[in-house]
Design a protein around this motif. Structure first.
Motif, short mmCIF file in Angstrom:
data_model
loop_
_atom_site.label_atom_id
_atom_site.label_comp_id
_atom_site.label_asym_id
_atom_site.label_seq_id
_atom_site.Cartn_x
_atom_site.Cartn_y
_atom_site.Cartn_z
N GLY A 82 -8.81 2.85 -14.08
CA GLY A 82 -7.38 3.15 -14.10
C GLY A 82 -6.64 2.24 -13.14
N THR A 83 -5.41 2.60 -12.84
CA THR A 83 -4.59 1.79 -11.95
C THR A 83 -4.27 2.57 -10.68
N LEU A 84 -3.86 1.83 -9.66
CA LEU A 84 -3.49 2.43 -8.38
C LEU A 84 -2.07 2.01 -8.05
N GLY A 85 -1.30 2.93 -7.49
CA GLY A 85 0.11 2.66 -7.26
C GLY A 85 0.49 2.51 -5.81
N HIS A 86 -0.42 1.96 -4.98
CA HIS A 86 -0.09 1.88 -3.55
C HIS A 86 0.24 0.46 -3.10
N ASP A 87 0.62 -0.43 -4.01
CA ASP A 87 1.04 -1.77 -3.61
C ASP A 87 2.39 -1.69 -2.89
N PRO A 88 2.57 -2.44 -1.79
CA PRO A 88 3.85 -2.42 -1.08
C PRO A 88 5.02 -2.91 -1.93
N HIS A 89 4.74 -3.75 -2.94
CA HIS A 89 5.81 -4.20 -3.82
C HIS A 89 6.14 -3.07 -4.79
N ALA A 91 7.40 -2.87 -7.68
CA ALA A 91 7.23 -3.07 -9.12
C ALA A 91 5.81 -3.49 -9.48
N ALA A 92 4.90 -3.54 -8.50
CA ALA A 92 3.56 -4.08 -8.76
C ALA A 92 2.60 -3.01 -9.25
N GLU A 93 1.57 -3.47 -9.97
CA GLU A 93 0.48 -2.61 -10.42
C GLU A 93 -0.84 -3.17 -9.92
N THR A 94 -1.80 -2.29 -9.62
CA THR A 94 -3.08 -2.69 -9.04
C THR A 94 -4.24 -2.18 -9.88
#
Length: 323
Positions: A82-89, A91-94
């Motif tokens: 899955g994805t993680l939503g803790h990027d400081p940007h 609008a970014a996806e991790t």
């Protein structure tokens, strides 16, 4: 350490100058040096068998809620949870790539495709280090194709690659950028299980990076290490150091000289022996670091990554958190 920029066709660490006769080799083999290995049949599952021929496809696209992973396909040994939503940007996806296996084995062939659409921002890494296991037949190879659409950005920053004794490994990475697109690519090589005293016992390691922009080739860079044929610790190669890392900040529409000066100042204050220099064709900046521990090289490149991201995206680099 030397900080000369890679030329349009950089020849480093045993990579010879182009030779048309030599280069007329089997196109299914990544380099003439691997042709002899290709004739060897692994005693376990054959090349191309299920679990040996790994495929990964990721596609990121912008939405009203920021960048989203809109397509993913993975076969063993790749796994995407899955994805993680803790990027400081904002609008970014991790995405962190996982593997249920013990590492890369002889006969493995991996094919990665990561696409970032226009104006999307994505960060792709691995959950842990990539372990290239010992080999006595054939070799392992990974091909990565990364593309970033206009105005988009990709951070492809995997954990270090650890080359076990007798490993034979080739990795090719191709980056394609549209107008105003940017990318950060990282690669750290650990030449053995250092805690066990294993150093430079692998057989062959070849890593090639090629970047292209809207007007064609931006740069190529190659690292080719064969400890049996040339001492990696010789002056002008790795010298007194053990771990080698590179960070490419690919940003053709930015001021490469100013960015190079800023990143050089950052890494020369770090614990690793490091430096930064502008890439050819105004492509961006290359940062190289040497040290005796992977953690030292990684922290140095992370500092450069953080500075580059603040310049490119006005946001810091993500933390090392893998959950």
């Amino acid at each position: 350490m030397a900080t000369d920029a890679p030329e349009a066709r950089a020849e480093r660490d045993g990579e010879d100058a182009p030779d048309p006769e030599r280069d007329a080799h089997d196109p299914a083999v990544p380099h003439p040096a691997f042709e002899g290995y290709a004739t060897e049949s692994p005693p376990q599952a054959a090349v191309g068998a299920p679990g040996k021929d790994g495929v990964l496809e990721l596609r990121f696209a912008p939405t009203s809620d920021g960048t989203k992973l809109v397509h993913d396909y993975a076969t063993v040994p790749f796994h995407v949870s899955g994805t993680l939503g803790h990027d400081p940007h904002p609008a970014a996806e991790t995405v962190f790539l996982q593997s249920p296996t013990g590492g890369i084995a002889q006969g493995d062939r991996h094919d990665l495709t990561i696409a970032v659409e226009d104006d999307a921002v994505a960060h792709v890494s691995t959950q842990s280090s990539t372990k290239v296991q010992s080999m006595n037949a054939n070799y392992a190879a990974a091909d990565a194709t990364l593309s970033v659409g206009a105005g988009g950005h990709l951070d492809y920053v995997p954990e270090p690659t650890i080359l076990h004794a007798d490993a034979r490994y080739c990795q090719d990475l191709t980056l394609e950028l549209d107008a105003c697109a940017t990318a950060v690519l990282a690669d750290i090589v650990v030449p053995g299980r250092l805690a066990r005293g294993e150093r430079f016992e692998f057989e062959r390691y070849l890593s090639r990076v090629r970047a292209e922009g809207p007007d064609g080739l931006l740069f190529e860079d190659a690292t080719h290490l064969t400890p049996a044929d040339g001492d990696p610790t010789a002056p002008g190669v790795l010298g007194e150091f053990t771990v080698y890392g590179t960070l490419f900040v690919v940003a053709p529409d930015k001021d490469a000289e100013a960015l190079s000066d800023a990143l050089h100042e950052t890494v020369t204050d770090a614990d690793a022996r490091a430096g930064a220099t502008a890439l050819p064709n105004g492509a961006g900046v290359a940062v190289r670091a040497l040290a005796d521990r992977a953690e030292t090289v990684q922290s140095t490149l992370d500092a450069a990554w953080d500075d580059a991201r603040r310049d490119l995206l006005d946001a810091p680099a993500p933390s090392g958190r893998k959950y």
